[in-house]
Design an enzyme around this catalytic site. Structure first.
Site, short mmCIF file in Angstrom:
data_model
loop_
_atom_site.label_atom_id
_atom_site.label_comp_id
_atom_site.label_asym_id
_atom_site.label_seq_id
_atom_site.Cartn_x
_atom_site.Cartn_y
_atom_site.Cartn_z
N CYS A 101 -3.29 14.05 -3.78
CA CYS A 101 -3.36 12.71 -4.36
C CYS A 101 -3.68 12.73 -5.85
CB CYS A 101 -4.36 11.86 -3.61
SG CYS A 101 -6.02 12.54 -3.60
N HIS A 150 -10.16 10.38 -2.22
CA HIS A 150 -8.80 9.99 -2.62
C HIS A 150 -8.83 9.55 -4.07
CE1 HIS A 150 -4.72 8.92 -1.86
NE2 HIS A 150 -4.90 7.62 -2.12
N ASP A 157 -0.74 3.17 -5.51
CA ASP A 157 -1.13 4.42 -4.86
C ASP A 157 0.10 5.29 -4.73
OD1 ASP A 157 -2.21 6.49 -3.54
OD2 ASP A 157 -3.04 5.34 -1.86
#
Lengths: 304, 690
Positions: free
Chosen positions: B421, B465, B481
């Site tokens: 991520c 994250h 995202d």
């Protein structure tokens, strides 16, 4: 039976004047199968008391005057060579009697004193390997002069322990003394006194004394008295368990004399001093022995 | 006398069963310390204790250790402790010192005094254990430790019993006795737990430096967060007022935002530490409560998007994150609110330049790509879409991307095309800044495991994250995202399912239940239940102090230090004084009920005239005779009572008991009614005559 005992007390009191409590204690001592030690200065009536008791109880008695040159055989008896039979035969000493009056016991040597030991405790005499039973009942009533008198061998503690009670008569009070002076020596009246009781009756009375009931609170009280005597700072040697047993025994006899079949703390208190006095060793710096003993009674609570 | 006794007690030597019990006690106490103390000490301690145990069981086999041997051992251990204490961070050194001291003490375990020292140190070690571990299991183990310690202590004081009976019987009886003692002290423990104020420590203890080894940090470069995937440590737990969690796609937990970019690392902008009130609450907002584990950092966790004011002690920051006043050295408990969709209130963006800053040079391919998009005249939304489309078509989401060098973003975007991520967030934020769109990276957690038994969400470190927020005119900050674009399942599926097969996932605890549970469903259920239990433990036992604070506040108002001390010490002092009085008071003997009347009479009359009290050596008959003289009015009653007393008490005629009690009652009643003038006045004269 109890009134016969009461007669005894009255009879003795008619000779030993003004000492009813002491007389009662002495009678109680005999009911409790205990030997009696009478300690006092000469001329206070020790021997009179002993004589009177012996006579009134109707017991066969002998009197031995203890002296410093006396040997054990003089009391216990010994074997003598019989020329006719070409053998040793035993000649019993004066101890073979129901009541032995040991006069001025502390005038004799410790050796002779200890000869009495077995006889008093076991009711038997061993001589030349033969053990001979003494008659029943068997009492020793000993008199002694206070240790401060010259020419005395104080009895050791172990021997003192054999006496259930130690009594002392003390000077009579003024009225009594006047009566005494007027009347003259009472000793010759002794033989005229009635014999109130025989040995069988005495044994019955002794059994009755044994059967006096002792309740737990009284046992507890006696135990606390003994414990206190051991813990007290004034007393070097406290009451032994045997001493405590003696206390119960004497108290029972007192209760019986008082016409009860159960023990109350008052009985214990009455006999306490005469039973306990000669069994304790009190610190010397303490002013008086009786004070320490009286202290025990005063400090230990009757109720727990 | 007592002094003598004390001396002899202290120097009384310990016999073998007691020594054995003490050594076993030490072993039990030291087991939880194994994870804290250095390995060498554990080995040495094990050897020493085993050797001593052996020498107790088979004395003929074990010769005494020579004096110099002991000296060398002691010196070596002291040196080792010193060295490891210097190296150790936090409280590890304390634990090392204690264990070493206790183990060395066993070398001279001879007298009872040594035993006492050992027992005290054992108590201390058991207590120190709670600094490192406060879980339910640790508490349970603490209880067991206490039972063991008390058992050893009781055995030490049982004296001769130990020798005559078998070891097993002795230890059994001592053990059950100590368990009973502990059970008896439970109510007191509960009361203290409920009311004893949690005073913050007088000096600051650097608790658990190790807490900082996992978790987010105040700056980020690619690779940092994938590192967290190695750990299954708990980050925090959340419960919701509705008892229902938000859908998985909405479980974005914001910890901090990185707005400053230096070409390699993203770090926090300092000026975002502004206290704001936030938006006002509205219908449909989520209320939740967080229990955050100690992390040695200040940031807390806010469900996107934070709204309203969080509970006291939590600072709310303008970027929507929460912060604690001081680093979290212990568990903290707070509640806050979140709105599901962000309501833009029209505030303009401050410090736009900071959110647009990129280094002048570097990453030429990316610059070219962005220039190409700009030339096409694409809007912000279109550029974002184009970038995400790229991600979706060509990129891989993986825990173990290839290493990046030099122009990292170019390399990522154009050659390796795989990452975790933070790689995506990094590239997205950079690219959008090149395109003139203000961005910042948000670090936090995504997801969480819902525990249906206790109804809370458990978020672990591996769920860390990073995502991007971009400023779009008229909309404010919007969440982008990139991970959702490349791997939508990351958002919708539990992380542990997604990466169960990746070797990097939870590399630090390969045997943990989380790894195994995929094959065993019962294990999974059991784990959830255990965690539910643990959650309750944390919430109600460990987290109780906050509720207690409010409770105490409700009762006594705001507590300052003096007030707390007074509240604490006055009642405790009173209780202690009572106990001491109770123990030291002149204890009246437990009077037999039969004697009670006499005692009452004596007390009552003593109040009228002290001389009328019964003295110690006075028997009841003497006393009643004396009273008869003084109280002529009661002569007959006294006579009757006294006779009955003797019959019941000494002759033990129990059938008279009832009559006796009745007579006692009447007599006592009458005596209580007596006035001074009822007493024969010449009593004193008579007494003196007596």
């Amino acid at each position: 039976m109890r009134d016969r005992i009461e007669q005894v007390v009255n009879a003795v009191s008619s000779v030993v004047l003004g000492k009813e409590d002491t007389v009662r204690l002495a009678v109680a001592c005999m009911l409790a199968r205990g030997h009696l030690l009478i300690e006092d200065l000469p001329g206070m009536g020790k021997t009179t008391l002993a004589h009177t008791l012996a006579h009134v109880f109707g017991l066969e008695y002998r009197r031995v005057q203890f002296t410093s040159d006396m040997l054990p055989a003089d009391i216990l008896g010994g074997s003598v060579f019989d020329q006719q039979a070409s053998s040793f035969t035993y000649h019993p000493g004066p101890i073979f009697t129901q009541l032995l009056l040991a006069d001025e016991i502390n005038r004799s040597t410790p050796k002779t004193q200890s000869a009495l030991l077995e006889a008093m405790e076991e009711g038997q005499v061993s001589s030349d390997g033969v053990t001979r039973q003494l008659p029943v009942p068997f009492f020793v009533i000993a008199t002694q002069n206070p240790g401060s008198q010259s020419g005395t061998f104080p009895l050791p503690e172990s021997q003192l322990d054999r006496f259930l009670m130690k009594l002392s008569l003390g000077y009579p009070d003024a009225d009594t003394e006047k009566v005494l002076l007027k009347h003259g020596d009472t000793r010759r009246d002794i033989s005229q006194l009635p014999v109130c009781i025989d040995s069988a009756l005495l044994l019955d009375a002794q059994i009755a004394c044994q059967q006096v009931r002792v309740s737990d609170p009284v046992v507890d009280y006696i135990q606390r008295l003994a414990q206190f005597s051991r813990d007290s700072d004034d007393i070097v040697l406290g009451l032994s368990p045997r001493g405590a047993l003696a206390l119960i025994q004497a108290s029972k006899a007192w209760a019986y004399l008082s016409g009860r079949d159960y023990l109350i703390p008052d009985d214990v208190q009455k006999v306490f001093s005469s039973v306990v006095d000669h069994r304790l060793i009190v610190r010397l710096d303490h002013d008086s022995k009786t004070n320490a003993v009286r202290n025990i009674l005063a400090k230990v609570d009757v109720l727990n | 006398m007592s002094v003598l006794k004390g001396v002899s007690q202290k120097s009384a030597s310990l016999d073998t069963p007691v020594k054995t019990a003490l050594i076993v006690m030490l072993l039990v106490i030291c087991v939880p310390q194994l994870v804290i103390i250095p390995l060498w000490l554990a080995i040495i301690a094990g050897c020493i204790l085993a050797w001593i145990l052996l020498s107790l069981i088979r004395p003929e086999r074990c010769p005494n250790m020579p004096r110099w041997g002991r000296g060398v051992l002691v010196a070596g251990v002291i040196l080792g402790v010193l060295m490891s204490a210097v190296a150790a961070q936090g409280l590890g050194g304390l634990s090392t010192l204690l264990v070493a001291a206790a183990v060395l003490k066993t070398l001279e375990l001879k007298t009872r005094r040594d035993g006492w020292v050992l027992v005290l140190v054992a108590c201390f070690i058991a207590a120190v254990g709670f600094l490192f571990n406060q879980s339910m299991l640790a508490a349970l183990y603490g209880l067991i430790s206490l039972v063991v310690i008390f058992t050893a202590l009781i055995m030490m004081h049982q004296g001769d019993q130990n020798g005559s009976l078998g070891f097993r019987i002795v230890i059994k009886s001592a053990g059950s006795k100590s368990a009973v003692i502990l059970l008896q002290s439970m109510p007191l423990m509960l009361i203290l737990f409920l009311i004893f104020p949690r005073i913050s420590p007088l000096w600051s203890v650097q608790l658990q430096h190790s807490a900082a080894k996992t978790g987010l940090s105040d700056s980020m470069s690619p690779g940092d967060i994938s590192q967290l995937a190695r750990s299954d440590d708990v980050a925090f737990r959340v419960s919701f007022s509705t008892d229902r969690p938000p859908p998985p796609a909405a479980r974005y937990w914001r910890a901090m935002t990185y707005s400053v970019f230096d070409g390699r690392r993203w770090s926090m902008g300092k000026d975002t530490l502004i206290r704001t009130a936030g938006n006002t609450l509205q219908q449909g907002d989520i209320e939740y409560q967080v229990i955050a584990e100690p992390s040695a950092h200040v940031w807390l966790f806010a469900l996107d998007y934070s709204v309203g004011a969080p509970s006291q002690g939590v600072l709310s920051v303008s970027d929507g994150s929460y912060r604690a006043g001081s680093p979290l050295l212990e568990r903290i408990n707070y509640h806050a609110y979140a709105e599901v969709t962000r309501r833009y209130n029209g505030e303009p963006l401050n410090e736009r330049s900071r959110y647009l800053f990129v280094p002048e040079t570097g990453n030429p391919k990316s610059r070219a790509l962005v220039n190409q998009w700009r030339k096409k005249g694409m809007t912000s939304e279109e550029i974002i879409d184009a970038l995400f489309m790229r991600f979706n078509q060509h990129f891989y989401y993986t825990l173990s991307p290839q290493r990046l060098t030099d122009d990292r973003i170019d390399q990522f975007l154009f050659s390796t095309q795989e990452g975790f991520c933070e790689h995506f967030a990094n590239a997205t934020a950079y690219t959008l800044r090149l395109a003139g769109i203000p961005t910042r990276i948000v670090a936090g957690y995504l997801g969480g495991e819902w525990n249906p038994y206790e109804k809370y969400l458990l978020v672990r470190q591996y769920e860390a994250h990073a995502w991007v927020e971009a400023w779009v005119e008229g909309k404010g900050w919007i969440r982008l995202d990139p991970t959702a674009a490349v791997a939508p399942e990351r958002v919708t599926q539990p992380f542990d399912l997604l990466f169960a097969d990746a070797p990097e996932f939870m590399a630090d605890s390969p045997l943990s239940a989380i790894n195994l549970q995929h094959n065993l469903t019962w294990l999974s259920a059991g784990r959830l239940r255990y965690e539910a239990l643990n959650y309750s433990w944390h919430r109600w036992v460990l987290g109780y102090h906050q509720e207690q604070n409010s409770l105490l506040e409700e009762w006594f108002g705001r507590l300052n230090f003096i007030k707390m001390l007074l509240l604490l010490f006055i009642p405790v002092g009173c209780v202690l004084a009572l106990v001491i009085w109770w123990l030291l008071r002149a204890r009246p003997h437990s009077v037999s009920p039969l004697d009670k009347a006499a005692v009452t009479m004596s007390d009552t009359l003593g109040r009228l005239a002290p001389a009328l009290q019964r003295v110690h050596g006075e028997t009841i008959s003497q006393y009643s005779r004396r009273l008869k003289e003084v109280l002529p009015g009661l002569r007959e009653e006294l006579e009757e009572w006294h006779t009955l007393y003797q019959r019941v008490r000494y002759a033990q005629i129990l059938s008279d008991e009832a009559v006796y009690y009745k007579s006692s009652r009447q007599l006592v009643y009458k005596i209580k009614r007596l006035e001074k003038h009822d007493i024969d006045t010449d009593m004193d004269v008579r007494r003196s005559v007596r």
